[in-house]
Design a protein around this motif. Structure first.
Motif, PDB file in Angstrom:
ATOM      1  N   UNK A 110      42.479  33.432 -30.158  1.00 48.80           N
ATOM      2  CA  UNK A 110      43.187  34.645 -29.769  1.00 48.80           C
ATOM      3  C   UNK A 110      44.358  34.845 -30.705  1.00 48.80           C
ATOM      4  N   UNK A 111      44.454  36.012 -31.315  1.00 52.46           N
ATOM      5  CA  UNK A 111      45.508  36.253 -32.306  1.00 52.46           C
ATOM      6  C   UNK A 111      46.884  36.290 -31.643  1.00 52.46           C
ATOM      7  N   UNK A 112      46.940  36.447 -30.328  1.00 54.40           N
ATOM      8  CA  UNK A 112      48.229  36.500 -29.646  1.00 54.40           C
ATOM      9  C   UNK A 112      48.814  35.121 -29.375  1.00 54.40           C
ATOM     10  N   UNK A 137      48.540  28.452 -26.685  1.00 51.34           N
ATOM     11  CA  UNK A 137      48.292  27.914 -28.017  1.00 51.34           C
ATOM     12  C   UNK A 137      46.798  27.717 -28.263  1.00 51.34           C
ATOM     13  N   UNK A 138      46.439  27.709 -29.534  1.00 54.10           N
ATOM     14  CA  UNK A 138      45.125  27.270 -29.998  1.00 54.10           C
ATOM     15  C   UNK A 138      45.356  26.152 -31.001  1.00 54.10           C
ATOM     16  N   UNK A 139      44.733  25.005 -30.792  1.00 52.68           N
ATOM     17  CA  UNK A 139      44.920  23.848 -31.654  1.00 52.68           C
ATOM     18  C   UNK A 139      43.718  23.692 -32.568  1.00 52.68           C
ATOM     19  N   UNK A 140      43.988  23.568 -33.872  1.00 55.94           N
ATOM     20  CA  UNK A 140      42.956  23.375 -34.877  1.00 55.94           C
ATOM     21  C   UNK A 140      43.249  22.059 -35.594  1.00 55.94           C
ATOM     22  N   UNK A 141      42.405  21.057 -35.400  1.00 62.11           N
ATOM     23  CA  UNK A 141      42.606  19.748 -36.023  1.00 62.11           C
ATOM     24  C   UNK A 141      42.110  19.811 -37.459  1.00 62.11           C
ATOM     25  N   UNK A 142      42.951  19.389 -38.398  1.00 63.67           N
ATOM     26  CA  UNK A 142      42.600  19.420 -39.811  1.00 63.67           C
ATOM     27  C   UNK A 142      42.299  18.011 -40.306  1.00 63.67           C
ATOM     28  N   UNK A 143      41.434  17.914 -41.318  1.00 65.91           N
ATOM     29  CA  UNK A 143      41.074  16.604 -41.843  1.00 65.91           C
ATOM     30  C   UNK A 143      41.471  16.415 -43.305  1.00 65.91           C
ATOM     31  N   UNK A 178      45.849  36.375 -36.999  1.00 63.05           N
ATOM     32  CA  UNK A 178      46.917  35.535 -36.458  1.00 63.05           C
ATOM     33  C   UNK A 178      48.264  35.956 -37.024  1.00 63.05           C
ATOM     34  N   UNK A 179      49.288  35.925 -36.179  1.00 62.66           N
ATOM     35  CA  UNK A 179      50.619  36.350 -36.606  1.00 62.66           C
ATOM     36  C   UNK A 179      51.653  35.231 -36.508  1.00 62.66           C
ATOM     37  N   UNK A 180      51.296  34.116 -35.879  1.00 61.99           N
ATOM     38  CA  UNK A 180      52.231  32.991 -35.767  1.00 61.99           C
ATOM     39  C   UNK A 180      51.427  31.694 -35.898  1.00 61.99           C
ATOM     40  N   UNK A 181      51.735  30.939 -36.972  1.00 57.86           N
ATOM     41  CA  UNK A 181      50.984  29.723 -37.285  1.00 57.86           C
ATOM     42  C   UNK A 181      51.953  28.558 -37.358  1.00 57.86           C
ATOM     43  N   UNK A 201      53.435  37.372 -40.956  1.00 58.06           N
ATOM     44  CA  UNK A 201      52.975  36.093 -40.405  1.00 58.06           C
ATOM     45  C   UNK A 201      54.139  35.105 -40.388  1.00 58.06           C
ATOM     46  N   UNK A 202      54.428  34.565 -39.209  1.00 59.40           N
ATOM     47  CA  UNK A 202      55.545  33.638 -39.022  1.00 59.40           C
ATOM     48  C   UNK A 202      55.065  32.196 -39.097  1.00 59.40           C
ATOM     49  N   UNK A 203      55.861  31.361 -39.753  1.00 59.91           N
ATOM     50  CA  UNK A 203      55.601  29.924 -39.804  1.00 59.91           C
ATOM     51  C   UNK A 203      56.475  29.213 -38.783  1.00 59.91           C
ATOM     52  N   UNK A 204      55.848  28.368 -37.975  1.00 58.29           N
ATOM     53  CA  UNK A 204      56.573  27.454 -37.100  1.00 58.29           C
ATOM     54  C   UNK A 204      56.290  26.028 -37.561  1.00 58.29           C
ATOM     55  N   UNK A 205      57.256  25.155 -37.367  1.00 57.20           N
ATOM     56  CA  UNK A 205      57.134  23.763 -37.795  1.00 57.20           C
ATOM     57  C   UNK A 205      57.205  22.856 -36.577  1.00 57.20           C
ATOM     58  N   UNK A 206      56.166  22.031 -36.397  1.00 62.01           N
ATOM     59  CA  UNK A 206      56.155  21.016 -35.348  1.00 62.01           C
ATOM     60  C   UNK A 206      56.270  19.668 -36.039  1.00 62.01           C
ATOM     61  N   UNK A 207      57.479  19.111 -36.151  1.00 64.42           N
ATOM     62  CA  UNK A 207      57.691  17.911 -36.969  1.00 64.42           C
ATOM     63  C   UNK A 207      57.034  16.673 -36.364  1.00 64.42           C
TER      64      UNK A 207
END
Length: 312
Positions: free
Chosen positions: A4-6, A37-43, A60-63, A87-93
């Motif tokens: 969902x893009x929201x 949220x939508x979680x996408x696991x990267x490898x 998507x407007x917020x990643x 498109x906004x960047x958020x950081x989850x440290x």
């Protein structure tokens, strides 16, 4: 890939930082914010870049980049290359160094950042672009470092940090004093005349921190339209020890081994290929140019952040 893009799109790197702690954080985030949220696991880094591009194309407007500085750089670079200022960047440290998160004034916990990552309005921050040889083309958000910095950061083990606290910078410098390589460089600050130096390290700072919180450029601002350049010159062991201490208890810009400038563009030419890292992404180059791009990327920042000036 359905999403969902929201919602906040989270790109999660499970290999970054302490894996057990991060797995627990992800489980808590899904439990508390699953509907938002939508979680996408990267490898891999390539996978993160590809997912970011796909998410943007799907609207998507917020990643959010969840991981260390390297993952954040990959996601930010992909957003910037898409040329989408909406498109906004958020950081989850959740990495090891988390230097961009520190520069942003964020809590160093992905769980604590979540509410602001989902709902807060972003600040529009500067980024910098790197061009050079061979075939170098990349954006950076926090810090470019070259020279002996890789050897230095390898000295800063968790044990050293725990034992020395804020003085780990000093202890780490002592550890590499006998093993430093000297780099003859030609530096050009904006359109000024070339400057010849023998350098040990060179930093191009948009943010303030590198090497897991070391204050390389303590006065840098993320939205002032400038890059803070810090060059560490060749010196004796005694001079370098004094410089390390100055970083802890004084102003290193006043030390005789420091060349400090504020620029919009820096060109570096080296007689030999140098090791570099931009936001933790390592590469080699003998010539490169770093150029500031003011107010280019919307980013979620901490509530009280001295590295970001107030925006109207």
């Amino acid at each position: 890939m359905t999403q969902s893009v929201d919602k906040l799109q989270i790109l999660w790197n499970p290999k970054a930082g302490p894996q057990e702690r991060n797995a627990a954080s992800l489980a808590q985030i899904k439990s508390e914010h699953g509907e938002q949220v939508c979680v996408h696991v990267t490898d891999s880094e390539e996978h993160s870049a590809q997912l970011t591009k796909q998410l943007i194309e799907q609207g998507a407007r917020r990643i959010a980049a969840a991981g260390g500085d390297g993952v954040i750089n990959v996601v930010a670079d992909a957003i910037l290359r898409a040329n989408r200022p909406d498109v906004t960047l958020a950081v989850l440290p959740s990495g090891t160094g988390n230097d961009y998160a520190r520069s942003l004034g964020l809590p160093l916990s992905p769980v604590e950042v979540m509410s602001s990552a989902i709902t807060d309005s972003p600040a529009t921050l500067d980024v910098f672009e790197l061009q050079g040889n061979p075939d170098l083309s990349r954006f950076g958000v926090n810090m470019l470092a070259g020279g002996n910095t890789g050897e230095y950061t390898r000295q800063l083990t968790d044990e050293v940090k725990q034992q020395w606290g804020a003085f780990c910078f000093l202890r780490g410098a002592f550890g590499v004093l006998q093993n430093l390589e000297v780099f003859p460089l030609e530096l050009q600050f904006d359109d000024g005349p070339p400057l010849q130096v023998n350098a040990l390290n060179l930093f191009v700072a948009n943010g303030r921190c590198a090497g897991a919180g070391l204050p390389v450029a303590p006065n840098a601002l993320l939205n002032d339209g400038w890059l803070d350049v810090v060059v560490v010159l060749e010196g004796t062991a005694v001079q370098l020890a004094q410089l390390a201490l100055t970083y802890v208890v004084g102003d290193p810009r006043e030390h005789e081994l420091i060349v400090a400038r504020r620029v919009r563009r820096l060109t570096v030419r080296s007689e030999k290929t140098m090791a570099w890292a931009v936001d933790g992404q390592e590469f080699s180059a003998s010539e490169l140019t770093a150029t500031i791009h003011p107010a280019r990327l919307p980013v979620i920042v901490g509530p009280t952040n001295p590295a970001v000036t107030a925006q109207a």
